[in-house]
Design a protein around this motif. Sequence first.
Motif, PDB file in Angstrom:
ATOM      1  N   LYS A  39      20.904   5.407  48.177  1.00  0.00           N
ATOM      2  CA  LYS A  39      21.503   4.085  48.374  1.00  0.00           C
ATOM      3  C   LYS A  39      21.889   3.465  47.040  1.00  0.00           C
ATOM      4  O   LYS A  39      22.997   2.920  46.900  1.00  0.00           O
ATOM      5  N   GLN A  40      20.992   3.538  46.068  1.00  0.00           N
ATOM      6  CA  GLN A  40      21.300   2.970  44.755  1.00  0.00           C
ATOM      7  C   GLN A  40      22.514   3.658  44.128  1.00  0.00           C
ATOM      8  O   GLN A  40      23.380   2.998  43.545  1.00  0.00           O
ATOM      9  N   GLY A  41      22.594   4.989  44.271  1.00  0.00           N
ATOM     10  CA  GLY A  41      23.721   5.720  43.707  1.00  0.00           C
ATOM     11  C   GLY A  41      25.028   5.375  44.393  1.00  0.00           C
ATOM     12  O   GLY A  41      26.051   5.138  43.732  1.00  0.00           O
ATOM     13  N   VAL A  58      22.255  12.611  45.877  1.00  0.00           N
ATOM     14  CA  VAL A  58      20.924  13.009  46.335  1.00  0.00           C
ATOM     15  C   VAL A  58      19.905  12.182  45.567  1.00  0.00           C
ATOM     16  O   VAL A  58      19.876  12.205  44.333  1.00  0.00           O
ATOM     17  N   GLY A  59      19.077  11.440  46.296  1.00  0.00           N
ATOM     18  CA  GLY A  59      18.132  10.540  45.674  1.00  0.00           C
ATOM     19  C   GLY A  59      16.824  11.199  45.281  1.00  0.00           C
ATOM     20  O   GLY A  59      16.494  12.305  45.721  1.00  0.00           O
ATOM     21  N   LYS A  60      16.060  10.505  44.470  1.00  0.00           N
ATOM     22  CA  LYS A  60      14.777  11.013  43.974  1.00  0.00           C
ATOM     23  C   LYS A  60      13.791  11.268  45.103  1.00  0.00           C
ATOM     24  O   LYS A  60      12.879  12.096  44.989  1.00  0.00           O
ATOM     25  N   GLU A  90      25.987  14.274  42.943  1.00  0.00           N
ATOM     26  CA  GLU A  90      25.180  13.654  41.904  1.00  0.00           C
ATOM     27  C   GLU A  90      23.714  13.667  42.350  1.00  0.00           C
ATOM     28  O   GLU A  90      23.390  13.208  43.449  1.00  0.00           O
ATOM     29  N   VAL A  91      22.834  14.194  41.500  1.00  0.00           N
ATOM     30  CA  VAL A  91      21.413  14.289  41.827  1.00  0.00           C
ATOM     31  C   VAL A  91      20.619  13.377  40.889  1.00  0.00           C
ATOM     32  O   VAL A  91      20.811  13.418  39.671  1.00  0.00           O
ATOM     33  N   ASP A 103      10.969  17.303  43.002  1.00  0.00           N
ATOM     34  CA  ASP A 103      10.941  18.390  43.991  1.00  0.00           C
ATOM     35  C   ASP A 103      11.646  17.975  45.281  1.00  0.00           C
ATOM     36  O   ASP A 103      12.315  18.781  45.925  1.00  0.00           O
ATOM     37  N   GLN A 104      11.491  16.689  45.661  1.00  0.00           N
ATOM     38  CA  GLN A 104      12.150  16.196  46.875  1.00  0.00           C
ATOM     39  C   GLN A 104      13.669  16.245  46.737  1.00  0.00           C
ATOM     40  O   GLN A 104      14.378  16.609  47.675  1.00  0.00           O
ATOM     41  N   ALA A 105      14.161  15.876  45.557  1.00  0.00           N
ATOM     42  CA  ALA A 105      15.606  15.903  45.331  1.00  0.00           C
ATOM     43  C   ALA A 105      16.134  17.334  45.358  1.00  0.00           C
ATOM     44  O   ALA A 105      17.187  17.611  45.935  1.00  0.00           O
ATOM     45  N   LEU A 106      15.394  18.244  44.739  1.00  0.00           N
ATOM     46  CA  LEU A 106      15.841  19.633  44.697  1.00  0.00           C
ATOM     47  C   LEU A 106      15.868  20.240  46.098  1.00  0.00           C
ATOM     48  O   LEU A 106      16.826  20.932  46.466  1.00  0.00           O
ATOM     49  N   ALA A 107      14.851  19.969  46.897  1.00  0.00           N
ATOM     50  CA  ALA A 107      14.822  20.493  48.264  1.00  0.00           C
ATOM     51  C   ALA A 107      15.972  19.929  49.094  1.00  0.00           C
ATOM     52  O   ALA A 107      16.620  20.656  49.861  1.00  0.00           O
ATOM     53  N   ALA A 108      16.242  18.630  48.937  1.00  0.00           N
ATOM     54  CA  ALA A 108      17.342  18.008  49.673  1.00  0.00           C
ATOM     55  C   ALA A 108      18.689  18.563  49.217  1.00  0.00           C
ATOM     56  O   ALA A 108      19.607  18.758  50.029  1.00  0.00           O
ATOM     57  N   LEU A 109      18.818  18.819  47.906  1.00  0.00           N
ATOM     58  CA  LEU A 109      20.051  19.399  47.377  1.00  0.00           C
ATOM     59  C   LEU A 109      20.324  20.751  48.020  1.00  0.00           C
ATOM     60  O   LEU A 109      21.456  21.035  48.439  1.00  0.00           O
ATOM     61  N   ILE A 110      19.308  21.592  48.116  1.00  0.00           N
ATOM     62  CA  ILE A 110      19.496  22.917  48.711  1.00  0.00           C
ATOM     63  C   ILE A 110      19.859  22.792  50.189  1.00  0.00           C
ATOM     64  O   ILE A 110      20.753  23.491  50.681  1.00  0.00           O
ATOM     65  N   ASP A 111      19.191  21.888  50.917  1.00  0.00           N
ATOM     66  CA  ASP A 111      19.554  21.656  52.329  1.00  0.00           C
ATOM     67  C   ASP A 111      21.018  21.245  52.441  1.00  0.00           C
ATOM     68  O   ASP A 111      21.752  21.725  53.314  1.00  0.00           O
ATOM     69  N   LEU A 112      21.443  20.333  51.565  1.00  0.00           N
ATOM     70  CA  LEU A 112      22.818  19.842  51.595  1.00  0.00           C
ATOM     71  C   LEU A 112      23.804  20.956  51.281  1.00  0.00           C
ATOM     72  O   LEU A 112      24.847  21.083  51.935  1.00  0.00           O
TER      73      LEU A 112
END
Length: 255
Positions: A39-41, A58-60, A90-91, A103-112
């Motif tokens: 949301k902030q991004g 992708v947020g933190k 943007e991550v 780790d949450q951002a990286l996992a979400a990035l891979i899902d995306l």
Amino acid sequence: MSNSPLVTYSRISPNRTSPRNHKIDTITIHCIVGQWTAKQGCDYFATTGRECSANYVVGKDGSIGLSVEEQDRSWCSSSRSNDHRAITIEVASDTKHPYKVTDQALAALIDLLVDICRRNGIKALLWKGDKSLIGQVDKQNMTVHRWFANKACPGDYLYNLHPQIAAQVNERLGAAAPAEPEKKPSQTPSGATFTPYLVRITASVLNIRKGPGTTYAVTGQIKDRGVYTIVEQKGNWGRLKSGAGWISLSYTKKV
């Protein structure tokens, strides 16, 4: 062109070119240099006076935001031609070198990334870290901002993870690592052909190693408790179909 159903927040930035003039065939991962939420991004890209944006943020906390629809070109990579053909992401990251992500951002990035590839017909992510291959998507379809401008983006943390990111996405897409030469079927000591099989990861974090044993270097980690294909086994170690490396089968269960 559709947008990802994984999006948890959407606010479209005016900083875009509509529509893009090229088929989506490239992925460009950026670091936003701030531990922000999606949301902030997205709110930043929607209100900033700077001419910048991205397709996704992708947020933190693993949140995923839509800032520019996939049908449109974002203003992200300091390269019009790259942004017209790429999905830019943007991550959230630390503000200092190596610009680590959670780790949450990286996992979400891979899902995306898995979702983007499936919807856009990208069969596998290809990464060689070779700037000379820009635009040759049959050889490399991942690019980085630092190739187009004097920037550190996506930071060394994400840049060095590109091989692992590609391998994990390709494993979930069911695509073998394209750069890996085709291997002959493995054989047991009796000469029988090895039959690949599926395993589910039971550990929350499982190291991927260069070879079958703890004496080999760690090349990546699996954190999704997903299902993976084993194409070769040595003792209690299995080689991943993606070509990412070997995992201990002590932390898996056959499917």
